[in-house]
Design an enzyme around this catalytic site. Structure first.
Site: not given
Length: 242
Positions: A17-18, A148, A152
């Site tokens: 992924g990222i 989640y 963040k």
């Protein structure tokens, strides 16, 4: 421009992924990169595939003491990219205590622990870059990812608090907030055409992001050209947060 050659870089959660795209961008730009994952075999394979001198380091950040175990493998670095995260898609009433603790530990607790370990050497050298990978959910929280999103938001608060304290030592701390990205984590849910159209309707640019869309920004923030940026929260979301 954006010279990161010879910099020592650790990208957490970089087997896919990222994170993998960021690690590959640094490696391709001449940096000495540590690829991190929770499992040894997968991490070694990812580092080998990235090549260009990338090295593996593994530790399960859901476990207490993992940050120390990771630091012992890599030693000090010049650039710390905190990308690793855990996400459970579940209605908030159904989140279990263990799922809550895992998300908060990986997404927030381990980030603090890693900063505590890696920042002192940066401060000693009067040069360092810490980049956290947040989420558009800081502004546009998904109804099935409440914890989640909260983790963040907590990470962003930590960035803003610590950036003021580390600036005098030449260490910058910034947050990048990706939007809806076409990564392995999201591929299953966007395979549903109806759901995909709903997602795209909320993105002014009309497309999902790619794994590489955050890489250039990371190179900027890690370079001398990005040295006057600290405490920033930069969205890479196609306008989703507008």
């Amino acid at each position: 421009m954006f010279d990161v050659s010879k910099k020592r870089v650790l990208v957490t959660g970089s087997t896919q992924g990222i994170g993998r795209a960021i690690a590959a961008a640094f490696a391709g730009s001449g940096a000495s990169v540590w690829v991190h994952g929770s499992r040894q075999e997968k991490t070694c394979r990812a580092a080998g595939e990235i090549g260009q001198g990338a090295r593996p380091a593994w530790a399960d950040l859901a476990q207490r003491g993992a940050a120390q175990a990771l630091f012992e493998q890599t030693g000090p670095v010049d650039v710390l990219v905190l990308n690793a995260s855990v996400q459970f898609r579940k209605a908030w009433r159904e989140i279990t205590p263990q799922e809550f603790e895992t998300q908060v530990q990986v997404n927030l607790g381990s980030s603090l622990a890693l900063m505590q370990l890696y920042e002192p050497e940066m401060a000693k050298n009067h040069w360092g870059r810490i980049i956290t990978i947040g989420s558009v959910q800081q502004t546009v929280p998904h109804k099935d990812m409440a914890v989640y999103a909260a983790s963040k938001c907590g990470l962003l608060s930590l960035v803003r608090n610590l950036a003021k304290q580390t600036a005098a030592h030449g260490v910058t701390i910034n947050n990048i907030a990706p939007g809806a990205m076409l990564t392995p984590r999201n591929r299953d849910v966007v395979a549903d055409p109806a759901y995909l159209q709903k997602v795209l309707a909320g993105i002014p640019l009309g497309r999902m992001g790619t794994e590489r869309d955050c890489s250039g920004l990371c190179l900027l923030l890690a370079s001398e050209e990005g040295g006057y940026i600290t405490g920033a929260d930069i969205y890479v979301d196609g306008g989703m947060s507008l």
